[in-house]
Design an enzyme around this catalytic site. Structure first.
Site, PDB file in Angstrom:
ATOM      1  N   GLY A 352       0.800  -1.181   0.138  1.00 35.67           N
ATOM      2  CA  GLY A 352       0.029   0.233   0.098  1.00 35.67           C
ATOM      3  C   GLY A 352       0.770   1.263   0.070  1.00 35.67           C
ATOM      4  CE  LYS A 370       6.285  -0.099   2.120  1.00 30.31           C
ATOM      5  NZ  LYS A 370       5.516  -0.811   2.932  1.00 30.31           N
ATOM      6  CG  ASP A 466      -0.842  -2.803   7.045  1.00 28.16           C
ATOM      7  OD1 ASP A 466      -1.946  -3.487   6.844  1.00 28.16           O
ATOM      8  OD2 ASP A 466      -0.118  -2.666   6.133  1.00 28.16           O
TER       9      ASP A 466
END
Length: 669
Positions: A352, A370, A466
């Site tokens: 996401g 990331k 998450d």
């Protein structure tokens, strides 16, 4: 009288034949210069008498067998003793190897076997087949999860399968200290091995080269060889293999006898020397030096011409308030080089908030980077502060966050690289071997421990927001580590979090998120969905299934109501399964996803439930809130296909607003 003499003569001849047959299968080789062995693959006898099983090349195997079979007349005489010296030498520039095996095989032809983790003994078809008629003592130097290896330095006994019937870390018994001492197989040093069989018991003993045979075996296991070899005949020898992990594998000497009493001792002074392999280091020629100088001049001129362009390309955003985070900040240039320009070949995954790349930094080793898209400058100071704080948290079951980098409209998060990838690859990828229940439960406990630390043990309460299988990483030992803290938020103990953001992934998000915001109870809900995901082997939301099976929470509850709760487990689960443990975890998953937040347990209680120090509350599928799953959808309709859906969310903290966009995939990523 004549008949009696004739009978004595016949008995005498038969006795000579038996003695001759026995002598044919009893031998001693202090080096293999004069040995007549069967070899195949890359195995060969070197000029100095050393038996080399593998030659330092990858994806190879080699076998060496004594050509005459070992035969027994009756099960009672089914015994033998052997002594050999081996050496496993690492190849310079490579990590590890796949070990060797001492083999008892009905056939010398193992050319159809595979190299790598199969050790040249089996292939995917013959692995586990009783028709293989093969017993091996493996000296394994690689951890293969698919065979339930205990570590990357162990000894095992295998019967028709590489899933050992007995295994233990490599060691030898010290007569002086009265205890086992660890021994490294892949050291390059010669190691003595004794294998003794008699009375249906197989004993394996190890020792360094200059130590006499210990009085206690390292490994002992009851095994009836006459069942594996009904013809009472087998060949003895060795097998070695390499894959991407490469080593040189040698046998220095070998002796064999039908019993321990008559076994001849190897003379270590006569054994051939083991070569020490070193990386080639040839000095450069004069022509090469001149060419390198010319090339350096050309490169220097080219770099000078591109200097201004490159400075703009690698320009970073640096503000005054970031000075205090200096040790946690990486330069964009270093990360660009470490990931080979964020090359797609190094792409580990995407979710996401962005894509994750593998890289290597000289100071940190292998890393994961990331790239998070972030156009809003408001709230960036708070976000970076929380990322740095996250990096200061130390827990064995959390992926260490090393730091960050800011550049234009993106934030780069740097963490340690986890070599075995994410848990979802082993749950949903048919190319990966499915995990056993024991390993799944250990990973569940690892993540529960990490979350409990984040909620209660850290200086501030940390909300992950998450929790899912794709965010659980696996280290070299396949321990579970919670990762991806891009959505994490902090707040003081005893205070409510100042966030109203509804971020996360459908199926893991608590129904109350849209109204009351994130808190520890919403993390517990996500952990409950994770429990069901790991145990059932399916994602929390599966639009491709029938309507009653869409949502895992409702489906598991319905299975319970139909008195078939155990039927909800992953049918691909390998190994022994504890029905009591599986049912407890499924019930705990339903308790954590209770539709009433106040009825969910704390992570502290969850850890005790999983460890067995606290009993699960008495609940049923009809208890309040159990199975009352209301999926949180920011939009008008539930997902009907695995297409991409975009949600815009916002959160506030310390009077700052942090605006993000989360791309949540219907397949749960």
């Amino acid at each position: 009288m004549a008949q009696g003499l004739h009978l004595i003569w016949v008995i005498f001849c038969l006795h000579l034949i038996c003695i001759s047959s026995q002598q044919e299968t009893e031998f001693i080789f202090n080096g293999f210069g004069q040995a007549d062995l069967y070899t195949d693959g890359v195995a060969k006898i070197l000029p100095n008498g050393l038996l080399q099983l593998t030659d330092g090349s990858g994806q190879k195997m080699g076998h060496a067998f004594f050509k005459k079979p070992f035969e027994f007349k009756s099960p009672r005489s089914f015994s033998f003793s052997t002594h050999f010296v081996c050496a496993l030498v690492p190849k310079p520039g490579f990590i590890g190897g796949h070990g060797i095996a001492f083999v008892l095989s009905a056939s010398m032809d193992l050319t159809q076997a595979d190299a790598t983790q199969f050790l040249g003994l089996f292939n995917i078809s013959t692995q586990g087949s009783p028709s293989s008629h093969l017993v091996a003592v493996e000296l394994d130097t690689a951890l293969s999860a698919e065979f339930d290896d205990i570590d990357a330095n162990h000894v095992g006994i295998d019967v028709n399968s590489l899933m050992s019937i007995a295994s233990t870390p490599a060691a030898y018994f010290s007569e002086i200290d009265g205890e086992n001492k660890s021994i490294k197989l892949l050291s390059g040093d010669p190691i003595q091995v004794w294998v003794d069989y008699g009375g249906n018991v197989l004993n394996v003993t190890l020792a360094p080269l200059k130590i006499q045979k210990p009085s206690r075996p390292l490994l002992s296991r009851s095994i009836n060889l006459s069942e594996t070899f009904p013809d009472r005949k087998f060949f003895l020898g060795f097998s070695g293999a390499t894959g991407t992990l490469i080593s040189y594998q040698y046998i220095l000497g070998w002796s064999l006898s039908r019993n321990k009493v008559s076994l001849q001792t190897l003379d270590v002074t006569k054994l051939p020397r083991v070569p020490r392999h070193r990386a080639k280091n040839k000095g450069p020629s004069v022509v090469l030096i001149v060419l390198l100088i010319l090339l350096a001049i050309i490169v220097f001129l080219a770099l000078g011409a591109a200097y201004v362009y490159r400075r703009r390309k690698y320009a970073e955003i640096r503000e005054e308030w970031e000075k205090e985070y200096g040790p946690h900040r990486f330069s964009y240039k270093d990360l660009y080089i470490a990931t080979n320009g964020f090359n797609k070949d190094g792409l580990l995954g995407k979710g996401g908030f962005g894509k994750v790349y593998k890289g290597t930094l000289p100071s940190k080793g292998q890393i994961a980077v990331k790239r998070v898209s972030h156009d809003a400058e408001e709230g960036m100071k708070q976000f970076v502060a929380e990322i740095v704080s996250m990096g200061n948290l130390k827990h064995k079951n959390m992926v260490p966050l090393l730091g960050y980098c800011r550049r234009k409209g993106e934030l780069l998060l740097v963490s340690e690289y986890m070599p075995n990838g994410s848990l979802d690859q082993y749950l949903f990828n048919d190319e990966k071997p499915p995990f056993s229940w024991r390993r799944r439960l250990l990973i569940i406990k690892d993540i529960a421990t990490a979350l409990n630390y984040m909620h209660t043990g850290a200086p501030q309460v940390v909300l992950h927001r998450d929790i899912k299988a794709s965010n659980v990483m696996l280290d070299t030992e396949f321990n579970g580590r919670l990762g991806d803290f891009g959505m994490a938020r902090f707040h003081d103990h005893g205070k409510d979090p100042a966030t109203t953001a509804a971020v996360g992934t459908i199926g893991y998000m608590a129904p109350e998120l849209a109204t009351v915001g994130a808190c520890t109870a919403t993390d517990v809900y996500g952990f409950g969905a994770f429990l069901l995901e790991v145990t059932c082997g399916r994602r929390p939301v599966e639009p491709g299934l029938s309507a009653e099976r869409w949502y895992i929470v409702k489906w598991v509850c319905e299975c319970w109501k139909m008195a078939s709760l155990l039927g909800a487990r992953d049918p691909r689960m390998r190994g022994e399964i504890s029905a009591e443990e599986v049912e407890m975890v499924l019930k705990l998953g339903l308790l954590c996803t209770n539709g009433v937040p106040d009825l969910r347990p704390s992570m502290e209680d969850i850890v005790q439930y999983l460890n067995g120090s606290l009993e699960l509350p008495d609940i049923s599928p009809n208890s309040p809130g159990i199975g009352s799953f209301t999926p949180l959808i920011i939009g008008s309709n539930p997902p009907v296909s695995p297409s991409t859906k975009t949600f815009y969310t916002s959160s506030s903290a310390n009077d700052s607003t942090f605006v993000t966009h989360s791309i949540i995939h219907g397949d749960g990523r």
